[in-house]
Design an enzyme around this catalytic site. Structure first.
Site, PDB file in Angstrom:
ATOM      1  CG  HIS A  44     114.550  36.405  22.845  1.00 53.45           C
ATOM      2  ND1 HIS A  44     113.935  37.453  23.563  1.00 53.45           N
ATOM      3  CD2 HIS A  44     115.204  35.806  23.835  1.00 53.45           C
ATOM      4  CE1 HIS A  44     114.362  37.357  24.976  1.00 53.45           C
ATOM      5  NE2 HIS A  44     115.104  36.433  24.828  1.00 53.45           N
ATOM      6  NE  ARG A  69     115.387  31.210  23.058  1.00 52.90           N
ATOM      7  CZ  ARG A  69     116.346  31.795  23.218  1.00 52.90           C
ATOM      8  NH1 ARG A  69     117.205  31.676  24.329  1.00 52.90           N
ATOM      9  NH2 ARG A  69     116.395  32.869  22.269  1.00 52.90           N
ATOM     10  CG  ASP A  83     100.742  17.422  20.007  1.00 48.91           C
ATOM     11  OD1 ASP A  83     101.365  16.521  20.294  1.00 48.91           O
ATOM     12  OD2 ASP A  83      99.637  17.883  20.522  1.00 48.91           O
ATOM     13  CD  GLU A 148     117.676  32.177  29.831  1.00 51.35           C
ATOM     14  OE1 GLU A 148     118.350  32.745  29.282  1.00 51.35           O
ATOM     15  OE2 GLU A 148     116.788  31.627  29.594  1.00 51.35           O
ATOM     16  CG  ASP A 174     118.786  36.387  29.096  1.00 53.14           C
ATOM     17  OD1 ASP A 174     118.737  37.637  29.531  1.00 53.14           O
ATOM     18  OD2 ASP A 174     118.284  35.656  28.380  1.00 53.14           O
TER      19      ASP A 174
END
Length: 263
Positions: A44, A69, A83, A148, A174
């Site tokens: 987000h 996230r 990585d 969520e 959520d």
């Protein structure tokens, strides 16, 4: 094992904050603030994968761990983030233990997982410490699986029991949306979901996490059993501080003008 993961396994409280702007400078400032971990939000947040290397480099000089996230559980998204040097991943919108197991598998190398190996990446110090990094990825990477959705609530015990799951992390907005009670933080259904999440974590020897609306909620959620606790974001902290400063200046102006009129 990294310090964050060690604390989580020892049931210690670890405190985090969101990085939602995508700014390396913000990451550096927040990294110096004393949080145990910071969440770089590619789901987000305003930043993209392009800004991620700079943010991770900005945090490399502090003990604060960088969790990212990801936008989805796709293998390429997970592998690229790791990585580049993330210390862990938060997975959003996963529903079943099978979905979570697949996503967790993308964090580790065969035979335990499905992650592709590359030596010349930032995570291995560009090959200097590749063998050490490859040896036991699970020991130094932290996984946070968000709870969520209604479906994820049905599989709490299975998700918590998976090898590789470190934290079940409640997404309050959520989850209350999914329950049909958005923003009703005291609603019995939401409270029951919180307690069920903590119980599943305790049964599996894992940690429960949550994002607080404000720091005044800390005691409540700590007492419920949450130990991976986040609050605020770089954007919200900047906005709140800016609003308070602007308001203070305006109030002082009003007082000065009032005194001037009285004189």
């Amino acid at each position: 094992m990294n310090a964050l993961k060690e604390k989580i396994k020892n049931n210690e409280a670890v405190h985090g904050c969101w990085l939602s702007v995508g700014s390396a400078m913000n990451a550096e400032i927040m990294g110096k603030a004393g949080f145990d971990w910071l969440l770089i939000d590619l789901e987000h947040g305003a930043g993209t994968e392009s800004e991620l290397p700079g943010q991770l480099q900005a945090l490399s000089g502090v003990p604060t761990q960088a969790i990212v996230r990801v936008e989805s559980g796709q293998p390429k998204r997970i592998q690229r983030v790791l990585d580049i040097g993330a210390a862990g991943i938060m997975f959003p919108q996963l529903n079943t233990s099978a979905e979570v197991a697949e996503a967790l598998g993308h964090m580790v190398y065969p035979p335990a997982g499905t992650r592709g190996a590359a030596r010349m990446v930032r995570a291995t110090d560009f090959g200097l410490n590749a063998n050490t990094y490859f040896a036991d990825t699970r020991a130094h990477l932290t996984s946070m699986v968000q709870i969520e959705t209604l479906e994820s609530l049905k599989h709490l015990d299975e998700i918590a029991a998976l090898e590789g799951t470190d934290v079940l992390f409640v997404g309050p907005s959520d989850l209350t949306f999914a329950l049909g009670i958005f923003g009703q933080w005291e609603h019995p259904d939401y409270v029951a979901a919180l307690k069920a999440t903590v119980k599943a974590c305790k049964n599996a020897g894992k940690a429960a996490g949550i994002l607080l609306l404000d720091s005044e909620q800390y005691e409540r959620f700590y007492d419920l059993g949450f130990r991976v606790i986040a609050c605020g974001s770089d954007a919200s902290i900047l906005l709140t501080s800016a609003k308070d400063l602007a308001s203070d200046l305006k109030n002082q102006q009003i007082l000065k003008e009032k005194k001037s009129r009285e004189n």
